[in-house]
Design an enzyme around this catalytic site. Structure first.
Site, mmCIF file in Angstrom:
data_model
loop_
_atom_site.group_PDB
_atom_site.id
_atom_site.type_symbol
_atom_site.label_atom_id
_atom_site.label_comp_id
_atom_site.label_asym_id
_atom_site.label_seq_id
_atom_site.Cartn_x
_atom_site.Cartn_y
_atom_site.Cartn_z
ATOM 1 N N ARG A 1 -5.105 20.526 8.228
ATOM 2 C CA ARG A 1 -6.080 20.312 7.563
ATOM 3 C C ARG A 1 -7.418 21.211 8.261
ATOM 4 O O ARG A 1 -8.662 21.873 7.401
ATOM 5 C CB ARG A 1 -6.607 19.017 7.170
ATOM 6 N N ASN B 1 -3.504 15.583 2.092
ATOM 7 C CA ASN B 1 -2.478 15.456 2.580
ATOM 8 C C ASN B 1 -1.152 14.498 2.106
ATOM 9 O O ASN B 1 -2.599 13.797 0.831
ATOM 10 C CB ASN B 1 -1.801 14.023 4.172
#
Length: 90
Positions: free
Chosen positions: A18, A36
């Site tokens: 990320r 996520n």
């Protein structure tokens, strides 16, 4: 201006993926976010110049020491004119 949603599968959780997306988004001047999902997928939305979006997607597929992308599912979304930055969601 384009906006895409990406479902990224592979070894993409617990490996800094990320934050790699956030750094790439800054490089390509894209807005959006990533988060996520419980099934191990990382969900990403990016928005910006079409060429920059495709460069982001292409870069995301490159292998990394820890990150491995096995599959990216891509869909186009309507542009969000109020969005101003890229963020990592928790």
């Amino acid at each position: 201006m384009k906006r895409f949603q990406l479902y990224v599968r592979g070894r993409v959780q617990g490996v800094g993926f990320r934050y790699t997306c956030q750094a790439r988004a800054l490089t390509y001047h894209l807005t959006g976010y990533c988060e996520n999902f419980p099934d191990g997928t990382v969900y990403v939305e990016i928005q910006g110049n079409e060429e920059d979006c495709y460069n982001f997607i292409r870069e995301t597929q490159k292998p990394d020491r820890f990150i491995r992308v096995d599959d990216i599912e891509i869909h186009e979304l309507p542009v969000n004119p109020k969005e101003t930055r890229f963020k990592v969601a928790y």
